[in-house]
Structure formats: structure tokens, C-alpha cells
Motif scaffolding. Structure first.
Motif, short mmCIF file in Angstrom:
data_model
loop_
_atom_site.label_atom_id
_atom_site.label_comp_id
_atom_site.label_asym_id
_atom_site.label_seq_id
_atom_site.Cartn_x
_atom_site.Cartn_y
_atom_site.Cartn_z
N GLN A 60 7.14 -34.95 -51.87
CA GLN A 60 6.87 -34.23 -52.92
C GLN A 60 5.60 -34.76 -53.80
OE1 GLN A 60 10.21 -33.23 -55.50
NE2 GLN A 60 10.70 -31.66 -54.11
N GLN A 61 4.71 -35.52 -53.27
CA GLN A 61 3.43 -36.20 -53.46
C GLN A 61 2.16 -35.26 -53.20
OE1 GLN A 61 4.02 -39.88 -51.50
NE2 GLN A 61 4.74 -41.10 -53.47
N TYR A 62 2.02 -34.37 -53.80
CA TYR A 62 1.25 -33.07 -53.34
C TYR A 62 -0.02 -33.57 -53.47
CZ TYR A 62 5.86 -30.61 -53.28
OH TYR A 62 6.89 -30.21 -53.10
N LYS A 63 -0.34 -34.13 -54.45
CA LYS A 63 -1.79 -34.60 -54.58
C LYS A 63 -2.31 -35.56 -53.46
CE LYS A 63 -2.61 -34.11 -59.52
NZ LYS A 63 -3.06 -34.72 -60.75
N LEU A 82 -4.83 -25.26 -43.00
CA LEU A 82 -3.76 -24.34 -43.27
C LEU A 82 -2.98 -25.09 -44.60
CD1 LEU A 82 -2.50 -23.23 -39.88
CD2 LEU A 82 -3.65 -21.86 -41.67
N TYR A 83 -2.70 -26.36 -44.40
CA TYR A 83 -2.27 -27.09 -45.68
C TYR A 83 -2.84 -26.82 -46.96
CZ TYR A 83 0.77 -30.10 -48.31
OH TYR A 83 1.50 -30.71 -49.33
N MET A 84 -4.19 -27.09 -46.93
CA MET A 84 -4.88 -26.89 -47.97
C MET A 84 -4.72 -25.27 -48.65
SD MET A 84 -8.63 -28.65 -47.42
CE MET A 84 -9.33 -27.91 -48.71
N ALA A 85 -4.70 -24.40 -47.68
CA ALA A 85 -4.25 -23.01 -48.22
C ALA A 85 -2.98 -22.93 -48.79
CB ALA A 85 -4.59 -22.05 -47.07
N ASP A 86 -1.98 -23.44 -48.33
CA ASP A 86 -0.74 -23.63 -48.89
C ASP A 86 -0.50 -24.36 -50.34
OD1 ASP A 86 0.25 -22.20 -46.60
OD2 ASP A 86 1.23 -24.37 -45.92
N CYS A 87 -1.41 -25.31 -50.60
CA CYS A 87 -1.56 -25.90 -51.51
C CYS A 87 -2.24 -25.21 -52.70
CB CYS A 87 -2.56 -27.28 -51.52
SG CYS A 87 -1.65 -28.49 -50.70
N TYR A 88 -3.37 -24.30 -52.28
CA TYR A 88 -4.15 -23.55 -53.45
C TYR A 88 -3.13 -22.18 -53.62
CZ TYR A 88 -8.44 -25.95 -53.38
OH TYR A 88 -9.17 -27.16 -53.56
N GLU A 89 -2.39 -21.68 -52.73
CA GLU A 89 -1.60 -20.69 -52.80
C GLU A 89 -0.46 -20.89 -53.85
OE1 GLU A 89 1.54 -18.09 -50.30
OE2 GLU A 89 -0.41 -18.30 -49.32
N LYS A 90 0.23 -22.09 -53.55
CA LYS A 90 1.12 -22.78 -54.45
C LYS A 90 0.91 -23.29 -55.70
CE LYS A 90 4.00 -22.53 -50.31
NZ LYS A 90 4.55 -23.60 -49.27
N GLY A 91 -0.27 -23.92 -55.67
CA GLY A 91 -0.77 -24.70 -57.13
C GLY A 91 -0.18 -26.00 -56.67
N GLN A 92 -0.11 -26.56 -55.73
CA GLN A 92 0.73 -27.80 -55.40
C GLN A 92 -0.35 -28.91 -55.21
OE1 GLN A 92 3.27 -27.14 -52.05
NE2 GLN A 92 5.10 -26.96 -53.64
N GLY A 93 -0.62 -29.84 -56.07
CA GLY A 93 -1.66 -30.90 -56.02
C GLY A 93 -3.08 -30.25 -56.15
N VAL A 94 -3.18 -29.14 -56.59
CA VAL A 94 -4.41 -28.53 -56.97
C VAL A 94 -4.12 -27.33 -57.91
CG1 VAL A 94 -5.89 -29.40 -54.95
CG2 VAL A 94 -4.53 -26.98 -55.06
N LYS A 95 -5.22 -26.82 -58.53
CA LYS A 95 -4.90 -25.55 -59.42
C LYS A 95 -4.87 -24.59 -58.55
CE LYS A 95 -7.32 -23.01 -63.02
NZ LYS A 95 -8.39 -22.92 -64.04
#
Length: 109
Positions: A60-63, A82-95
Motif C-alpha cells: 500500500q505504498q501507492y506513491k 496500465l498501472y498508472m491508469a489504475d492509479c488515476y482511476e482510483k486516486g492511489q498515489g496521485v490525484k
């Protein structure tokens, strides 16, 4: 192991995987498996970078996971994109940014 002590990225990664498989917690000279994999990843070893991305996600160290994903994306590795897309979709580690998530998914196809 000998090649790993010289800093060879592939050798570091392979020896770290061996340590994990054999439940070896640490090597006196090289340290723990994750630190070996991280050193290989910092040399742009793709498999090591993927491992670090997943390791940080699982802890859970998303950043940190996002940072590795961005590096992979810049190398043209779809899993990173694809992982970046997931991060942006869920707001994990990024806005959270659903439009950017969609754009990244399209780019990865």
C-alpha cells in the motif's frame, strides 16, 4: 552471487529471486532481497522495476508504486501504463483523474 556483488542488474535480480525462493532473509554483503531488486530496478532492469511496482502496491505504498509505473511507462512497458491508469482511476498515489486514466488505457492497447 559473484556477479551480483559487482552490481550487475540481472545478477542482482536473479540472486534476489533465489533468496526469496530459498527464504534467505539477508546476504551479509548484498543485503535483503528487496534491496537487491531495488538496486537492479534503479539500473532500469524491467523485471525488477515491475517487481518493485507490485511490491509497493501490495504494501500500500501507492506513491512509490506509481513512481515505478511511470518509469516503466516511459520505457514503453504496457504494465506500467496500465498501472498508472489504475492509479488515476482510483486516486492511489496521485490525484484522481478519470479522463487521464481512460487516455492511458487507450495508449496501452
Amino acid at each position: 552471487r559473484t556477479a551480483a556483488t559487482t552490481g550487475n542488474a540481472e545478477a542482482l535480480y536473479m540472486y534476489a529471486k533465489y533468496m526469496l525462493q530459498q527464504n534467505i532473509e539477508s546476504d551479509q554483503q548484498l543485503g535483503n532481497p528487496i534491496s537487491c531488486i531495488e538496486r537492479a530496478a534503479k539500473q532500469s532492469h524491467t523485471e525488477a522495476m515491475l517487481y518493485m511496482m507490485n511490491h509497493h502496491h501490495n504494501t500500500q505504498q501507492y506513491k512509490e508504486a506509481y513512481t515505478w509505473a511511470r518509469e516503466l511507462h516511459q520505457k514503453g512497458v504496457k504494465e506500467g501504463t496500465l498501472y498508472m491508469a489504475d492509479c488515476y482511476e482510483k486516486g492511489q498515489g496521485v490525484k484522481r483523474d478519470k479522463r487521464l486514466a481512460e487516455d492511458l488505457r487507450r495508449e496501452a492497447q
